[in-house]
Motif scaffolding. Sequence first.
Motif, PDB file in Angstrom:
ATOM      1  N   ILE A   1       0.831  -1.198   0.000  1.00 20.36           N
ATOM      2  CA  ILE A   1       0.000   0.000   0.000  1.00 20.36           C
ATOM      3  C   ILE A   1       0.868   1.252   0.000  1.00 20.36           C
ATOM      4  CG2 ILE A   1      -1.802   1.274   1.224  1.00 20.36           C
ATOM      5  CD1 ILE A   1      -2.700  -1.353  -0.133  1.00 20.36           C
ATOM      6  N   GLY A   2       1.991   1.205   0.703  1.00 24.08           N
ATOM      7  CA  GLY A   2       2.924   2.325   0.660  1.00 24.08           C
ATOM      8  C   GLY A   2       3.450   2.567  -0.745  1.00 24.08           C
TER       9      GLY A   2
ATOM     10  N   ASP B   1       0.624   4.237  -2.717  1.00 26.28           N
ATOM     11  CA  ASP B   1       0.511   5.632  -2.300  1.00 26.28           C
ATOM     12  C   ASP B   1       1.601   6.490  -2.926  1.00 26.28           C
ATOM     13  OD1 ASP B   1      -1.779   5.307  -0.755  1.00 26.28           O
ATOM     14  OD2 ASP B   1      -0.663   4.951   1.102  1.00 26.28           O
TER      15      ASP B   1
ATOM     16  N   MET C   1       0.875   6.980  -6.695  1.00 27.67           N
ATOM     17  CA  MET C   1      -0.223   7.917  -6.883  1.00 27.67           C
ATOM     18  C   MET C   1       0.234   9.360  -6.626  1.00 27.67           C
ATOM     19  SD  MET C   1      -3.364   5.746  -5.142  1.00 27.67           S
ATOM     20  CE  MET C   1      -4.622   6.962  -5.543  1.00 27.67           C
ATOM     21  N   ARG C   2       1.031   9.552  -5.594  1.00 27.80           N
ATOM     22  CA  ARG C   2       1.520  10.906  -5.297  1.00 27.80           C
ATOM     23  C   ARG C   2       2.459  11.406  -6.384  1.00 27.80           C
ATOM     24  NH1 ARG C   2       6.066  12.567  -2.939  1.00 27.80           N
ATOM     25  NH2 ARG C   2       6.538  10.616  -1.839  1.00 27.80           N
TER      26      ARG C   2
ATOM     27  N   ARG D   1      -5.022  -2.002   5.224  1.00 28.51           N
ATOM     28  CA  ARG D   1      -4.868  -0.592   4.842  1.00 28.51           C
ATOM     29  C   ARG D   1      -5.493  -0.265   3.489  1.00 28.51           C
ATOM     30  NH1 ARG D   1       1.250  -0.215   4.691  1.00 28.51           N
ATOM     31  NH2 ARG D   1       0.873   1.949   4.106  1.00 28.51           N
TER      32      ARG D   1
ATOM     33  N   GLN E   1      -7.906   0.858   0.826  1.00 27.09           N
ATOM     34  CA  GLN E   1      -9.048   1.755   0.861  1.00 27.09           C
ATOM     35  C   GLN E   1      -9.695   1.852  -0.517  1.00 27.09           C
ATOM     36  OE1 GLN E   1      -8.235   5.552   2.853  1.00 27.09           O
ATOM     37  NE2 GLN E   1      -6.444   4.631   3.863  1.00 27.09           N
TER      38      GLN E   1
ATOM     39  N   HIS F   1     -10.089   4.288  -2.553  1.00 26.88           N
ATOM     40  CA  HIS F   1      -9.363   4.994  -3.615  1.00 26.88           C
ATOM     41  C   HIS F   1      -8.233   4.139  -4.189  1.00 26.88           C
ATOM     42  CE1 HIS F   1      -6.845   6.167  -0.111  1.00 26.88           C
ATOM     43  NE2 HIS F   1      -5.863   6.278  -0.998  1.00 26.88           N
ATOM     44  N   HIS F   2      -7.665   3.239  -3.380  1.00 29.24           N
ATOM     45  CA  HIS F   2      -6.678   2.297  -3.919  1.00 29.24           C
ATOM     46  C   HIS F   2      -7.345   1.330  -4.896  1.00 29.24           C
ATOM     47  CE1 HIS F   2      -4.683   3.028   0.194  1.00 29.24           C
ATOM     48  NE2 HIS F   2      -3.959   3.667  -0.700  1.00 29.24           N
TER      49      HIS F   2
ATOM     50  N   TRP G   1      -8.246   3.085  -8.149  1.00 33.07           N
ATOM     51  CA  TRP G   1      -7.033   3.331  -8.944  1.00 33.07           C
ATOM     52  C   TRP G   1      -6.585   2.060  -9.649  1.00 33.07           C
ATOM     53  CZ3 TRP G   1      -1.877   1.595  -8.395  1.00 33.07           C
ATOM     54  CH2 TRP G   1      -0.925   2.308  -9.130  1.00 33.07           C
TER      55      TRP G   1
END
Length: 369
Positions: free
Chosen positions: A151-152, A155, A158-159, A218, A220, A222-223, A226
């Motif tokens: 998940i990291g 993230d 995505m960022r 973890r 979510q 939005h994950h 995506w």
Amino acid sequence: MVEGSMTQGAGQGPEVEQAAALRDFRVPAYVHETGPYAQSTPPGEVTGPVAPPEAYPHGYSDAYTPTERDLPVINPGDTPQVTADPATAPAAHPAEGPGPLFVVGDVHGYLDQLVAALQEKGLIDAQGQWSAGTARLWFLGDFTDRGPDGIGVIDLVMRLSAEAAAAGGYCKALMGNHELLLLGAKRFGDTPVNSGAGTATFQAAWLLNGGQKTDMDRLQDHHLQWMARLDAVEEVDGHLLVHSDTTAYLDYGDSIEAVNDTIRETLTRNDADEVWDLFRKFTKRFSFRDEGGADAVRSLLETYGGRRIVHGHSPIPYLLGEVGSEDGDDATGPVVEGPHVYADGLAIAMDGGVTMAGKLLVQQLPLDH
């Protein structure tokens, strides 16, 4: 993933605690071990006769079903930690015109290794922010499972996508089979699916292939959204980018747009058997490796465009035949220093085998050879 059905065994191994912790996910954990890697599966989940993996040395049969893990899982501490020195990293790319093109192989939750590799190429700075201006960065899929922080990784990607776009470049990602696996495990859990060789479930397959409870905890909305919208195929600067070294993409359309639309529509319909079939096809591998491999690559290039295909999915040590079995004594395999060019120079493999204590590859294209 290896062909064959799982049988319940009494061995113990390094994934026993993880399997036990996952009992609250509706699928009871039972442990079976072959070689140094423990596996988990509910008894009776996989049924029907399945040929052993050695029966298909050049790939997988049509009956192939991903109900066992396909590659080793190692403890995070077994993977070398690489620290990039920002002072020696390449300077940020100029802010005018299309920037250089980079591709990233399978990450599988190894966030620290990814950050170090991106810093080494000057794509992010010491704070982990996009520093490459108009550079173009493509991830080839498989962000989660096996490693400690899937998940990291998502993230971060995505960022960086937002930061790169603001700088005039881009950071984009393709759909890997492990994105399909995680989506299926979340959506369908232990719902039985027709695996082609008996009964299976996404939940069992996810556990067998390095599914991490921390990732599921973890995960979510939005994950999930995506992942479900990722493209499966793209062509950039003459490079046909895909995740898997298989011709299964041809089953989903005769153009890049058709393939991507078909896969998104399949996921939108939310039918467990349809999604399983999609996942099953994109776990196939080695289509480009042996005799006839160059012709298989050409079939994709002629259909979708491009001069070379670039893929992840199959670790380079396996493509080179330097690791004979995932259950052998040498689980780490040879050291991979860069991409592997093969199939008459038409294919570039990008999975350096980070889950096998190998290297997470970030490569600028085109290659000189």
